[in-house]
Design a protein around this motif. Sequence first.
Motif, mmCIF file in Angstrom:
data_model
loop_
_atom_site.group_PDB
_atom_site.id
_atom_site.type_symbol
_atom_site.label_atom_id
_atom_site.label_comp_id
_atom_site.label_asym_id
_atom_site.label_seq_id
_atom_site.Cartn_x
_atom_site.Cartn_y
_atom_site.Cartn_z
ATOM 1 N N VAL A 181 28.727 -54.260 15.287
ATOM 2 C CA VAL A 181 27.948 -53.017 15.229
ATOM 3 C C VAL A 181 28.187 -52.239 16.517
ATOM 4 N N LYS A 182 28.688 -51.027 16.366
ATOM 5 C CA LYS A 182 28.965 -50.191 17.533
ATOM 6 C C LYS A 182 28.171 -48.892 17.459
ATOM 7 N N LYS A 183 27.813 -48.374 18.650
ATOM 8 C CA LYS A 183 27.122 -47.094 18.756
ATOM 9 C C LYS A 183 28.143 -46.037 19.221
ATOM 10 N N ILE A 184 28.388 -45.021 18.436
ATOM 11 C CA ILE A 184 29.378 -43.983 18.759
ATOM 12 C C ILE A 184 28.640 -42.684 19.094
ATOM 13 N N PRO A 185 28.711 -42.223 20.398
ATOM 14 C CA PRO A 185 28.039 -40.953 20.764
ATOM 15 C C PRO A 185 28.954 -39.743 20.458
ATOM 16 N N SER A 186 28.320 -38.658 20.162
ATOM 17 C CA SER A 186 29.059 -37.400 19.966
ATOM 18 C C SER A 186 28.197 -36.239 20.472
ATOM 19 N N GLU A 187 28.882 -35.172 21.010
ATOM 20 C CA GLU A 187 28.167 -34.021 21.558
ATOM 21 C C GLU A 187 28.527 -32.766 20.784
ATOM 22 N N GLU A 188 27.535 -31.940 20.628
ATOM 23 C CA GLU A 188 27.726 -30.649 19.945
ATOM 24 C C GLU A 188 27.098 -29.547 20.804
ATOM 25 N N LYS A 189 27.906 -28.487 21.170
ATOM 26 C CA LYS A 189 27.417 -27.379 22.008
ATOM 27 C C LYS A 189 27.170 -26.155 21.153
ATOM 28 N N LYS A 190 26.047 -25.540 21.404
ATOM 29 C CA LYS A 190 25.653 -24.339 20.645
ATOM 30 C C LYS A 190 25.415 -23.191 21.626
ATOM 31 N N VAL A 191 26.143 -22.054 21.443
ATOM 32 C CA VAL A 191 26.032 -20.882 22.332
ATOM 33 C C VAL A 191 25.079 -19.885 21.697
ATOM 34 N N HIS A 192 24.096 -19.483 22.478
ATOM 35 C CA HIS A 192 23.093 -18.546 21.978
ATOM 36 C C HIS A 192 23.518 -17.104 22.272
ATOM 37 N N ASP A 193 22.801 -16.159 21.675
ATOM 38 C CA ASP A 193 23.139 -14.726 21.827
ATOM 39 C C ASP A 193 22.988 -14.237 23.266
ATOM 40 N N ASN A 194 22.113 -14.817 24.003
ATOM 41 C CA ASN A 194 21.891 -14.409 25.397
ATOM 42 C C ASN A 194 22.878 -15.060 26.353
ATOM 43 N N GLY A 195 23.807 -15.845 25.765
ATOM 44 C CA GLY A 195 24.834 -16.450 26.603
ATOM 45 C C GLY A 195 24.543 -17.876 27.045
ATOM 46 N N SER A 196 23.307 -18.359 26.813
ATOM 47 C CA SER A 196 22.983 -19.744 27.199
ATOM 48 C C SER A 196 23.636 -20.739 26.227
ATOM 49 N N VAL A 197 23.845 -21.948 26.741
ATOM 50 C CA VAL A 197 24.505 -23.013 25.952
ATOM 51 C C VAL A 197 23.573 -24.233 25.836
ATOM 52 N N THR A 198 23.421 -24.737 24.622
ATOM 53 C CA THR A 198 22.614 -25.950 24.380
ATOM 54 C C THR A 198 23.543 -27.094 23.935
ATOM 55 N N THR A 199 23.422 -28.202 24.610
ATOM 56 C CA THR A 199 24.234 -29.386 24.255
ATOM 57 C C THR A 199 23.375 -30.387 23.469
ATOM 58 N N ILE A 200 23.834 -30.785 22.271
ATOM 59 C CA ILE A 200 23.120 -31.762 21.411
ATOM 60 C C ILE A 200 23.938 -33.053 21.353
ATOM 61 N N THR A 201 23.329 -34.143 21.771
ATOM 62 C CA THR A 201 23.991 -35.458 21.749
ATOM 63 C C THR A 201 23.479 -36.268 20.556
ATOM 64 N N LYS A 202 24.408 -36.792 19.704
ATOM 65 C CA LYS A 202 24.056 -37.611 18.535
ATOM 66 C C LYS A 202 24.679 -39.011 18.663
ATOM 67 N N ILE A 203 23.902 -40.038 18.241
ATOM 68 C CA ILE A 203 24.384 -41.438 18.269
ATOM 69 C C ILE A 203 24.572 -41.898 16.824
ATOM 70 N N ARG A 204 25.817 -42.291 16.489
ATOM 71 C CA ARG A 204 26.123 -42.751 15.139
ATOM 72 C C ARG A 204 26.437 -44.253 15.182
ATOM 73 N N THR A 205 25.871 -44.970 14.223
ATOM 74 C CA THR A 205 26.134 -46.422 14.151
ATOM 75 C C THR A 205 27.343 -46.672 13.249
ATOM 76 N N ARG A 206 28.287 -47.450 13.764
ATOM 77 C CA ARG A 206 29.471 -47.792 12.977
ATOM 78 C C ARG A 206 29.569 -49.321 12.872
ATOM 79 N N ARG A 207 29.743 -49.788 11.657
ATOM 80 C CA ARG A 207 29.832 -51.233 11.423
ATOM 81 C C ARG A 207 31.283 -51.600 11.092
ATOM 82 N N GLU A 208 31.755 -52.601 11.789
ATOM 83 C CA GLU A 208 33.098 -53.103 11.549
ATOM 84 C C GLU A 208 33.038 -54.586 11.222
ATOM 85 N N VAL A 209 34.031 -55.037 10.508
ATOM 86 C CA VAL A 209 34.084 -56.436 10.084
ATOM 87 C C VAL A 209 35.267 -57.110 10.753
#
Length: 358
Positions: free
Chosen positions: A315-343
């Motif tokens: 069982v592995k935890k895979i992080p990923s980031e997503e950046k969202k640019v707003h109209d005023n020029g600010s940037v929001t970074t969203i971090t997601k953790i996905r579980t991946r199962r391997e055999v």
Amino acid sequence: MSHVGNKIRSGFFATPERQGEYFTQLLVVEGSGVWLDPTCGEGEILKQLSAAFQKEDCRITTYGVELDKGRANKAKFVLDHTINAPIESMVIQNEAVSFLYLNPPYDFTMKGIDDESADRKEWTELYRNTKYLKEQGLIMYVIPSYRYSDKRIARFLATHFYNVGMMRFSDDDYDDFRQCIFIGNKKTGKHKEFNQKLFDFLIQMESDEFVMEKVTPVDRFVAANKKWSVPAGEEKLRTFYTKLANKSDFVEGIRNSKGFQAFKNRSKPRQLEIGGNPILPLNVGQLALLLASGAVNGEIGEGDNYHLVQGLELVKKIPSEEKKVHDNGSVTTITKIRTRREVSVKVITPQGKILKLV
């Protein structure tokens, strides 16, 4: 109620062979016929009585019924026909037996749910089995001496039999068994005269002193050359079977039935067979299922195909980031953790090689 030992033996006490020798000397057999012992035990007494009269022109066919399986199996070797069943379940041809030897268990019948009391077997078997005896047929009825004082037994004997005799075991065995023998021929016709003298005599047999003083030992009857005739009759019973099914009769049929074979195949443990390739490649979910069930974890195969298999789920935890640019020029970074199962499946071969299958 009867003694515990009597219960274990089902009330069975075999007639001594010495008394059987005396009984034989009381009989005159007029010809071939059916002889019945409905509570035959091991069958020895009926065999002893009939064997003395078996000739080419006098064919005696012996029938026995016995509740105990062990004794019934022994009786099958000495009697012509033996059935292992309770006498209550038997269907027997009426008015066909030439000689009836009746030595019933000394016990009570089973009490039914609606019954107020239980009857003694000495009475129930006398009443039940007399109907099998043909007219003028001979009965030899052996029970403890005091039981003859039962008014039902005494009245029945005094009503249904003639040319009667009452005797006790010879002194050699009487003290051990306390048994007496009633012998007589069955009356003919529907209207039967009651023997008051015999009834009064039997009622007094409750007293052991009366029995010892008034009832003559059987060996004295033999010495006096007293005889009773056994009439000729049918050589075979047309009806003699039990209404109860014997489970042993069904064993072979069940073993060979398709349904039983299908049941065996469905219920036996399944073996994992190694070899061949799957129709489609196994996906991760299927491998995980095999791991969870234990099918790929442990020992598999035999001989040259013997392998040690170990399966692991990683069982592995895979992080990923997503950046969202707003109209005023600010940037929001969203971090997601996905579980991946391997055999991971590893195999150790008989040669010691470690192979990683997945």
